[in-house]
Design a protein around this motif. Structure first.
Motif, short mmCIF file in Angstrom:
data_model
loop_
_atom_site.label_atom_id
_atom_site.label_comp_id
_atom_site.label_asym_id
_atom_site.label_seq_id
_atom_site.Cartn_x
_atom_site.Cartn_y
_atom_site.Cartn_z
N ALA A 70 5.20 15.45 -49.18
CA ALA A 70 4.01 14.74 -48.82
C ALA A 70 2.83 15.36 -48.93
O ALA A 70 3.19 16.60 -49.38
N HIS A 71 2.02 14.80 -48.45
CA HIS A 71 0.36 15.47 -48.62
C HIS A 71 -0.37 15.04 -47.61
O HIS A 71 -0.24 13.79 -46.98
N SER A 72 -1.80 15.51 -47.87
CA SER A 72 -2.86 14.95 -46.84
C SER A 72 -4.14 15.61 -47.38
O SER A 72 -3.92 16.53 -48.19
N ASP A 73 -4.97 14.54 -47.34
CA ASP A 73 -6.21 15.09 -48.13
C ASP A 73 -7.50 15.24 -46.99
O ASP A 73 -7.60 14.80 -45.99
N TYR A 74 -8.38 16.14 -47.35
CA TYR A 74 -9.74 16.31 -46.83
C TYR A 74 -10.80 16.05 -47.89
O TYR A 74 -10.84 16.63 -48.80
N MET A 75 -11.94 15.31 -47.37
CA MET A 75 -12.81 14.90 -48.22
C MET A 75 -13.99 15.95 -47.73
O MET A 75 -14.45 15.89 -46.74
N LEU A 76 -14.47 16.71 -48.78
CA LEU A 76 -15.79 17.60 -48.47
C LEU A 76 -16.84 16.99 -48.72
O LEU A 76 -17.26 16.70 -50.18
N TYR A 77 -17.97 17.07 -48.18
CA TYR A 77 -19.33 16.68 -48.54
C TYR A 77 -20.24 17.73 -47.77
O TYR A 77 -20.19 18.01 -46.67
N VAL A 78 -21.00 18.41 -48.92
CA VAL A 78 -21.87 19.47 -48.48
C VAL A 78 -23.42 18.95 -48.34
O VAL A 78 -23.99 18.42 -49.25
N TYR A 79 -23.75 19.08 -47.01
CA TYR A 79 -25.08 18.73 -46.79
C TYR A 79 -26.14 19.88 -47.07
O TYR A 79 -25.84 20.91 -47.52
N ASP A 80 -27.50 19.48 -47.13
CA ASP A 80 -28.49 20.44 -47.57
C ASP A 80 -28.49 21.57 -46.51
O ASP A 80 -28.08 21.06 -45.26
N SER A 81 -29.04 22.59 -46.77
CA SER A 81 -29.07 23.81 -45.97
C SER A 81 -30.14 23.38 -44.63
O SER A 81 -29.59 24.02 -43.85
N ARG A 82 -30.91 22.59 -44.73
CA ARG A 82 -31.61 22.12 -43.59
C ARG A 82 -31.50 21.02 -43.04
O ARG A 82 -32.14 20.29 -42.18
N ALA A 83 -30.35 20.52 -43.33
CA ALA A 83 -29.99 18.97 -42.81
C ALA A 83 -29.68 18.95 -41.50
O ALA A 83 -30.34 18.07 -40.59
#
Length: 390
Positions: free
Chosen positions: A325-338
């Motif tokens: 079995a597996h599980s997913d994590y979606m990574l989104y990196v915001y701007d440093s001053r977001a």
């Protein structure tokens, strides 16, 4: 010539019975046999005065047989076994079986106990009263035999989730046949019973077909036997052991606020539970390679100094002998001053909203004042014009 008065059948039987008691040992048995033959040929008359009750007893316990007379006339009372052998004649016991003991003897009752009852003691026991004509009544002894042994057997010691297994429960050598009920935990299930009879004894086998789930692991399967010779319920049980594939869950332990920005670090922990327990888990990046600055340590994934090139789906995989079995994590990196810009935008919107509210309130007040002013001066203007016309 003087005529002879012939004795009645009951008088003959009673005389033979008395003779059997007082006769020498060598003749006693013959006289008793003669007595039994005579009694068997004598019909039972009307007006039954002799009665008894059926007896139900558990194997190994004591049965009590009572021959009772409603209206006693001092007639002889006799008790015979199913083979028509005399157990007691009055207070004398011709049958050499010490399990029979006299409890009470009088002109109105012959009461006998039978200890250590076995299945061979079942049958009709006859009470005879030597009146004119003789009377006979019988009592039936029924022996209950509890099951000798109760066994439960599971087709497989360890089952896999989704698999159907066979469970059997056997209650051996009882009388009458037992009733078998099935439970899984507190839930009653339906089984299929087969009864085998041998020498007046019954062996019951109940079959249960059970489709197991991972939630059944460690749950007891109970075979409950019900029988009139058993006080309460007789039970035996086996605990299910079910193997199942892993369940995977990803936990983000850093950053705490949950917002991933450039320059921050990310730590993900993969939690995998199964039976058997997965010995190792692995991390992959879907449709791409892992960042060079990513660090893998067992179930943990650590990425330092995040940047937008790290965006993507990160998958935790776990497996055991049952499956994977597996599980997913979606990574989104915001701007440093977001985060800061978001906070500033929020403050700006609040200030603008406050200013707009004040302006709207001031305009409403102004409109109210002007309305009242115009209404007042309109009345004065009308009065002055009317005076000038006059």
């Amino acid at each position: 010539m003087a005529s002879a008065v012939l004795p009645s059948g009951s008088q003959c039987a009673a005389a033979a019975a008395v003779a059997a008691v007082v006769a020498p040992p060598g003749l006693r048995l013959r006289l008793l046999l003669l007595l039994l033959s005579a009694a068997a040929l004598i019909p039972t008359g009307d007006g039954q005065n002799l009665f008894t009750k059926d007896v139900t007893v558990i194997e190994g316990e004591v049965a009590t047989i009572s021959c009772q007379v409603n209206k006693s006339d001092d007639s002889v009372i006799q008790l015979l076994n199913p083979n028509r052998q005399t157990i007691y004649f009055r207070d004398f016991r011709p049958l050499k079986d010490s399990r029979f003991q006299l409890l009470n003897f009088s002109s109105s009752e012959l009461k006998v106990s039978l200890t250590n009852v076995s299945i061979s003691d079942e049958g009709r026991y006859f009470c005879q009263l030597y009146t004119d004509p003789p009377q006979e009544s019988y009592t039936t002894i029924t022996v209950l035999v509890p099951p000798r042994n109760v066994m439960i057997d599971i087709q497989k010691d360890t089952a896999v989730e989704g698999e159907e297994i066979e469970v059997n429960c056997t209650a051996m050598a009882s009388k009458p046949a037992t009733t078998i009920r099935w439970f899984k935990g507190n839930k009653e299930l339906k089984g299929k019973a087969e009864v085998e009879e041998w020498s007046d004894m019954y062996t019951v086998t109940s079959q249960l077909m059970l489709k197991v789930r991972k939630e059944d692991d460690g749950v007891p399967v109970i075979c409950q036997v019900e029988h009139p010779a058993v006080t309460g319920n007789l039970q035996t049980q086996r605990y299910l052991e079910v193997q199942y594939k892993p369940q995977v869950h990803i936990q983000m332990t850093y950053p705490l606020q949950g917002l991933t920005r450039e320059g921050d670090a990310l730590k993900l922990t993969c939690e995998a539970i199964g039976k058997p327990q997965p010995m190792m888990v692995s991390w992959v990046r879907v449709d791409d390679e892992m960042p060079q600055h990513a660090v893998l340590s067992g179930p943990n994934l650590f990425i330092s100094n995040l940047n937008k090139t790290d965006n993507g789906t990160y998958r935790c995989e776990a497996s055991n002998i049952v499956g994977s079995a597996h599980s997913d994590y979606m990574l989104y990196v915001y701007d440093s001053r977001a985060g800061e810009e978001g906070a500033i935008r929020a403050v700006d919107h609040a200030v603008i909203g406050g200013v707009v509210a004040v302006v709207v309130f001031a305009m409403l007040c102004l409109l109210i004042i002007l309305g009242r002013y115009f209404a007042r001066h309109k009345g004065l203007f009308s009065l002055t014009s009317s005076r000038r016309i006059k």
